[in-house]
Design an enzyme around this catalytic site. Structure first.
Site, PDB file in Angstrom:
ATOM      1  N   CYS A 190     -10.410 -13.852   0.267  1.00  0.00           N
ATOM      2  CA  CYS A 190     -11.638 -14.142   1.010  1.00  0.00           C
ATOM      3  C   CYS A 190     -12.413 -12.886   1.397  1.00  0.00           C
ATOM      4  O   CYS A 190     -13.626 -12.799   1.188  1.00  0.00           O
ATOM      5  CB  CYS A 190     -11.326 -14.988   2.241  1.00  0.00           C
ATOM      6  SG  CYS A 190     -10.308 -14.159   3.491  1.00  0.00           S
ATOM      7  N   HIS A 242      -9.890 -15.245   7.977  1.00  0.00           N
ATOM      8  CA  HIS A 242     -10.621 -15.829   6.854  1.00  0.00           C
ATOM      9  C   HIS A 242     -12.116 -15.591   7.033  1.00  0.00           C
ATOM     10  O   HIS A 242     -12.620 -15.486   8.158  1.00  0.00           O
ATOM     11  CB  HIS A 242     -10.355 -17.325   6.752  1.00  0.00           C
ATOM     12  CG  HIS A 242     -10.879 -17.933   5.486  1.00  0.00           C
ATOM     13  ND1 HIS A 242     -10.438 -17.562   4.241  1.00  0.00           N
ATOM     14  CD2 HIS A 242     -11.858 -18.860   5.275  1.00  0.00           C
ATOM     15  CE1 HIS A 242     -11.091 -18.243   3.312  1.00  0.00           C
ATOM     16  NE2 HIS A 242     -11.960 -19.031   3.912  1.00  0.00           N
ATOM     17  N   HIS A 249     -16.725 -19.446  -0.187  1.00  0.00           N
ATOM     18  CA  HIS A 249     -15.607 -18.572   0.173  1.00  0.00           C
ATOM     19  C   HIS A 249     -14.511 -18.677  -0.878  1.00  0.00           C
ATOM     20  O   HIS A 249     -14.494 -19.597  -1.692  1.00  0.00           O
ATOM     21  CB  HIS A 249     -15.056 -18.952   1.552  1.00  0.00           C
ATOM     22  CG  HIS A 249     -14.564 -20.367   1.655  1.00  0.00           C
ATOM     23  ND1 HIS A 249     -13.502 -20.734   2.460  1.00  0.00           N
ATOM     24  CD2 HIS A 249     -14.967 -21.536   1.075  1.00  0.00           C
ATOM     25  CE1 HIS A 249     -13.289 -22.040   2.381  1.00  0.00           C
ATOM     26  NE2 HIS A 249     -14.162 -22.547   1.540  1.00  0.00           N
TER      27      HIS A 249
END
Length: 202
Positions: free
Chosen positions: A110, A163, A175
């Site tokens: 990510c 994240h 993402h």
């Protein structure tokens, strides 16, 4: 062209992984003829996706795909804004998730995904999501989000931000997700994401 909003899948099955949530009137490059109710389409990163044939209107155009020219056009577009970085990110939907990965084609995590997209428009970011969340202008209200803004999510297991993704507009973000097994889009309004969203930066 899609005649209504639909989903593009990794294989010709509604139960397969969703690569992308396509809006109404989106142009798609079709590959071959429909089979068993599914149409194979070309994703922006060169992969194949599958969409229900009954939500498509076939237009009388012929398209030639040249990967080398596609890469060059991506690089040129990166001289723009954060919004272009988010749009560019959509080209890699379907790229596998790889922890610690830095390759937009073969595998990426990510924070590497966001770092690469921002780097392409000349903006340097730290490597980890927790570090990236300390950089930039804070956005404190969801209604103020703009395409290209960075989103940061809490990881309860690690007790820190773990994240990140880029907002693409209309409530969606792109993402590289381990749960989605790669680059994908998700809806920020989903309680799963809203309850762990802890920061946004521009």
């Amino acid at each position: 062209q899609t005649v209504k909003a639909t989903t593009i899948h990794a294989s010709p099955s509604a139960k397969s992984r969703v690569y992308y949530r396509a809006p109404q009137y989106l142009y798609l490059v079709l590959r071959g003829e429909p089979k068993n109710g599914w149409q194979r389409v070309l994703m922006s990163n060169g992969r194949d996706g599958y969409v229900r044939a009954d939500v498509l209107a076939r237009l009388p155009y012929q398209v030639t795909y040249d990967p080398s020219r596609a890469v060059a056009s991506r690089a040129g577009a990166m001289a723009g804004s954060r919004s272009l970085a988010a749009q560019w990110g959509l080209r890699f939907v379907g790229t596998p998730y790889k922890w610690g990965g830095n390759d937009l084609q073969r595998g990426i995590d990510c924070s590497g995904f966001v770092q690469k997209l921002y780097g392409a428009i000349g903006l340097k970011l730290p490597r980890t999501a927790a570090e990236q969340a300390m950089v930039g202008t804070p956005i404190t209200r969801l209604e103020d989000l703009q395409p290209g803004d960075r989103l940061y999510f809490w990881d309860a297991k690690r007790g820190k931000i773990g994240h990140t993704g880029l907002y693409i507009g209309m409530g969606y973000f792109v993402h590289s997700s381990s749960s989605n097994k790669g680059v994908a889009t998700d809806y920020l309004g989903d309680p799963k994401w809203r309850k762990i969203l802890v920061a946004a930066r521009r």
